[in-house]
Design a protein around this motif. Structure first.
Motif: not given
Length: 359
Positions: A344-348, A350-356, A182-191, A232-235
């Motif tokens: 917290a993730l965006l603070r930890t 910072p590259e995610l903040a640029r993608e969101s 929802n923040e515009g990030l390409n997040a992928v879930f690994i089960t 992805p942007d984050i996993i």
């Protein structure tokens, strides 16, 4: 297109051993859940019974009553209980036989593989249905050893661990993935378990049926595949059990295979002993954080709460208490969502903040 499915969860819906059914009610990209079978809660709405949110999924007394009220036969019958003892009782076997006689295909999440049982395979052939053993691992020649390539992955890898099994790690991970998207990030879930596979996760395997070497390798391979195909942007990786739990080794394989950059820790404050082991006290948050951070070299960046046996006031009290005690963001994602985790993730990272698209 989602396929219709009836879920069996007799006497366990909403409980710890009903976690497969609970997860499918909350989210399923693969199946359209048309009902749950649990005679102890028959007549209720499954969503309202579970989370206080109506989902128009009725709970039925039996297969017969379900089919009578539904007016049609679902395509799949899912065994939705995850007990400590992985073997079916004679009564449970008969329930599945009944579903097969009605023409429903069987989806089995137990480590007891029905395709290895001559009686089940014979009946499947007789009634023209299929049996899917979700946790059955790939053939040995198709399994992956750990390679070490995971250390070169550049995108952040976050693992949702827990202080016990069946505390909501998968639910928190899925809610977090949705919030990040929802923040515009390409997040992928690994089960890493059968419920995630049943819910439709494209990446992952049920690792508890694998030997330790292959379990580590399969976690790594799932992440490598996701990175290659999804960019992805984050996993976000689902944890299993607890690193401190003496009965399970899955957590160590996940931490080794994922080599996470950060960890979110899920905890049930009112639970005092390990699930299914009432005489073994839980290590608790302080000890679990110390063990995880020593084992993985990654830091616990947030705590999430499982609110079993708690009212709203107690949830708020524990959140404030833990935030003060651990100096970490704390939330209950079912009650309050994932805003604290995303921030917290965006603070930890910072590259995610640029993608969101928004912060």
């Amino acid at each position: 297109m989602k396929q219709s499915a009836l879920v069996y969860c007799e006497n366990e819906f909403g409980n710890i051993d009903g976690k497969v059914s609970n997860g499918l009610i909350r989210q399923s990209e693969r199946y359209a859940i048309v009902g749950v079978i649990d005679s102890t809660k028959a007549g209720q709405d499954a969503g309202e019974c579970l989370d206080g949110v109506k989902r128009a999924i009725p709970i039925f007394k039996s297969i017969g009553s379900a089919l009578e009220e539904l007016g049609s036969i679902p395509k799949y019958f899912i065994y939705g209980i995850a007990p400590l003892t992985p073997f079916l009782s004679n009564e449970q076997r008969e329930v599945i036989f009944t579903a097969m006689k009605y023409g429903m295909n069987i989806v089995n999440g137990l480590p007891e593989f029905l395709n290895d049982d001559p009686q089940f395979t014979r009946m499947a052939h007789e009634y023209g249905v299929t049996i899917q053993d979700v946790r059955k691992p790939p053939a040995r020649e198709n399994l992956h050893n750990f390679t070490g390539r995971i250390q070169y992955i550049k995108v952040p890898i976050v693992t949702v661990m827990g202080t016990d099994c069946a505390v909501g790690k998968r639910t928190t991970a899925l809610f977090l993935v949705e919030a990040l998207r929802n923040e515009g990030l390409n997040a992928v879930f690994i089960t890493t378990g059968q419920t995630g596979l049943l819910q439709g996760s494209e990446y992952g395997v049920a690792i508890d049926v694998l030997t330790s070497g292959f379990a580590t390798g399969e976690v790594e391979n799932s992440i490598l595949n996701a990175c290659e195909k999804e960019e992805p942007d984050i996993i976000v990786v689902e944890g299993q059990g607890a690193l401190s739990h003496p009965a399970y080794t899955s957590s160590s394989a996940i931490l080794r295979g994922a080599m996470p950059d950060a960890i979110i820790l899920q905890h049930p404050p009112k639970r005092k002993s390990y699930c299914d082991y009432p005489k073994i006290p839980m290590l608790g948050l302080v000890g679990e954080i110390e063990m995880i951070e020593m084992f993985s070299k990654a830091k616990v960046m947030a705590i999430t709460i499982n609110h079993e046996k708690m009212g709203n006031a107690e949830i708020s009290q524990f959140i404030k208490r833990y935030e003060s005690e651990f100096n970490l963001p704390v939330t209950d994602v079912l009650m309050y969502g994932c805003d604290k985790l995303v921030k917290a993730l965006l603070r930890t990272f910072p590259e995610l903040a640029r993608e969101s698209v928004s912060v």
